[in-house]
Scaffold this active site. Structure first.
Site, PDB file in Angstrom:
ATOM      1  N   TYR A  56       0.965  -1.169   0.002  1.00 28.65           N
ATOM      2  CA  TYR A  56      -0.004  -0.070   0.030  1.00 28.65           C
ATOM      3  C   TYR A  56       0.879   1.173  -0.024  1.00 28.65           C
ATOM      4  O   TYR A  56       1.334   1.770   1.023  1.00 28.65           O
ATOM      5  CB  TYR A  56      -0.916   0.149   1.160  1.00 28.65           C
ATOM      6  N   HIS A 132      -2.001 -11.934   0.627  1.00 31.63           N
ATOM      7  CA  HIS A 132      -2.788 -11.173  -0.024  1.00 31.63           C
ATOM      8  C   HIS A 132      -3.620 -11.841  -1.172  1.00 31.63           C
ATOM      9  O   HIS A 132      -4.747 -11.402  -1.673  1.00 31.63           O
ATOM     10  CB  HIS A 132      -2.017 -10.030  -0.648  1.00 31.63           C
ATOM     11  N   SER A 210     -13.642  -3.212   2.084  1.00 32.14           N
ATOM     12  CA  SER A 210     -14.568  -2.280   1.348  1.00 32.14           C
ATOM     13  C   SER A 210     -16.118  -2.791   1.731  1.00 32.14           C
ATOM     14  O   SER A 210     -16.924  -3.113   0.857  1.00 32.14           O
ATOM     15  CB  SER A 210     -14.466  -2.892  -0.195  1.00 32.14           C
ATOM     16  N   PRO A 211     -16.241  -2.656   3.190  1.00 38.62           N
ATOM     17  CA  PRO A 211     -17.648  -2.948   3.658  1.00 38.62           C
ATOM     18  C   PRO A 211     -18.801  -1.972   3.102  1.00 38.62           C
ATOM     19  O   PRO A 211     -19.857  -2.004   3.263  1.00 38.62           O
ATOM     20  CB  PRO A 211     -17.571  -2.963   5.040  1.00 38.62           C
ATOM     21  N   PHE A 216     -19.226   3.969  -1.452  1.00 33.70           N
ATOM     22  CA  PHE A 216     -20.460   4.385  -2.320  1.00 33.70           C
ATOM     23  C   PHE A 216     -21.646   4.195  -1.270  1.00 33.70           C
ATOM     24  O   PHE A 216     -22.485   4.942  -1.501  1.00 33.70           O
ATOM     25  CB  PHE A 216     -20.578   3.335  -3.248  1.00 33.70           C
ATOM     26  N   GLY A 222     -22.589  11.570  -5.648  1.00 34.98           N
ATOM     27  CA  GLY A 222     -23.429  11.598  -7.030  1.00 34.98           C
ATOM     28  C   GLY A 222     -22.887  11.529  -8.187  1.00 34.98           C
ATOM     29  O   GLY A 222     -21.593  11.432  -8.080  1.00 34.98           O
TER      30      GLY A 222
END
Length: 334
Positions: A56, A132, A210-211, A216, A222
């Site tokens: 990362y 990973h 990514s829960p 989003f 938007g």
């Protein structure tokens, strides 16, 4: 903040903190001092579970996130659980914002990665060490054997798999018991629910990355949202496209309705839904904003009944929604 146990004995805050976005994939990396301040504030809020990885970072500093986490958490090391990952590097020659992955889990590479991560994290052990991504060129049994050796040496205390399927989980667990898997999971990405029975059978935890479907499901984006095409993966994710936003209107409306009923926010409902599905599920949302970090932590106090969770599941089953994320190219290491 409440706590949960991954596997047999790894106690973590029931909402963890995904560190990746501070250095990678969600825009230009934050200033190191700001990142350190944010992570220390997270500890004050009750977060005890912090997730990073050796890759990362950026082309200029590919290991920036581990270095940041190590410096930020050093003073509270005995109070936190640090997870990191080995087994891939990015094809930095690609011009894509979402660089292709190159798996490499050869034993000598794993050992070099572990030593380097220990140095960057400024610690004598890694609490949870994930592969990973699966390496098709290295049998998972061989990887598990290396994990057993690292445990015997005291360099790691638990291990796991990321983006794993049932066959890989069973084969790995038979050699060296797994504590957790870390797979994508959210209201928009439920395909790994088929793993719940095997995780329960083997007593393995599920850490959900990514829960919020890359943010989003916070319902804050938007068609006017603009993302950095050089640094931000969201610039190419289908849920943030104009077409995706149109497809997901019913989903966002459902979140707003449920949030209003529970005096919560859409993001909190997304996390609470997950927490109330299974006791071994631990989401690790990330953020650069202290307010959002507190909002996520407060989802720990929201409880949905079994019937409310089922109603949400039933609605999601019937609902049209866009694809999420879009996937990452995986290249051969050879």
């Amino acid at each position: 903040m409440e706590y949960r146990v991954l596997g047999k004995n790894l106690k973590v805050s029931e909402i963890g903190f995904g560190c990746m976005g501070l250095s990678h994939a969600y825009g230009k990396p934050v200033d190191k001092k700001d990142g350190i301040r944010l992570l220390r504030e997270a500890v004050e809020m009750g977060y005890t579970f912090f997730d990073t990885a050796e890759v990362y970072g950026t082309a200029g500093n590919p290991h920036a996130n581990e270095e940041l986490a190590g410096e930020a958490l050093k003073s509270v090391r005995d109070k936190v659980v640090i997870a990191t990952k080995f087994g891939i590097h990015f094809d930095m020659g690609s011009k894509d914002v979402n660089k292709p992955l190159v798996p490499d889990s050869r034993p000598e590479v794993i050992r070099a990665s572990a030593e380097a991560s220990l140095r960057r994290l400024d610690t004598d052990h890694i609490d949870l060490y994930y592969q990973h991504r699966n390496d098709p060129n290295v049998p998972i049994e061989e990887v598990a054997g290396v994990m057993a050796e690292l445990m015997q040496e005291g360099k790691i205390t638990h291990w796991g798999l990321s983006e794993a399927d049932e066959d890989t989980i069973r084969r790995a667990h038979a050699v060296c018991p797994l504590t957790a898997i870390q797979n994508r999971y959210s209201m928009m990405a439920r395909w790994h629910e088929k793993l719940f029975p095997v995780l329960e059978e083997l007593q393995i935890g599920y850490v959900a990355f990514s829960p919020l479907a890359n943010g989003f499901l916070s319902a804050r984006y938007g068609k006017e949202a603009v993302f950095d095409s050089q640094y931000d993966y969201r610039s190419v994710m289908p849920q943030f496209s104009g077409q995706g936003i149109d497809k997901n209107r019913k989903l966002i409306a459902l979140l707003h309705k449920t949030a209003e009923e529970k005096c919560a926010t859409p993001a909190q409902i997304s996390l609470a839904w997950m927490l109330c599905k299974k006791p071994y599920l631990v989401p690790i949302p990330g953020t650069r904003n202290i307010g959002r970090m507190l909002e996520n932590a407060d989802a720990s106090a929201i409880r949905l009944t079994a019937s409310e969770v089922k109603a949400l599941d039933d609605a999601l089953d019937k609902m049209e929604m866009s694809d999420v994320f879009g996937g990452t190219k995986i290249l051969s290491a050879s």
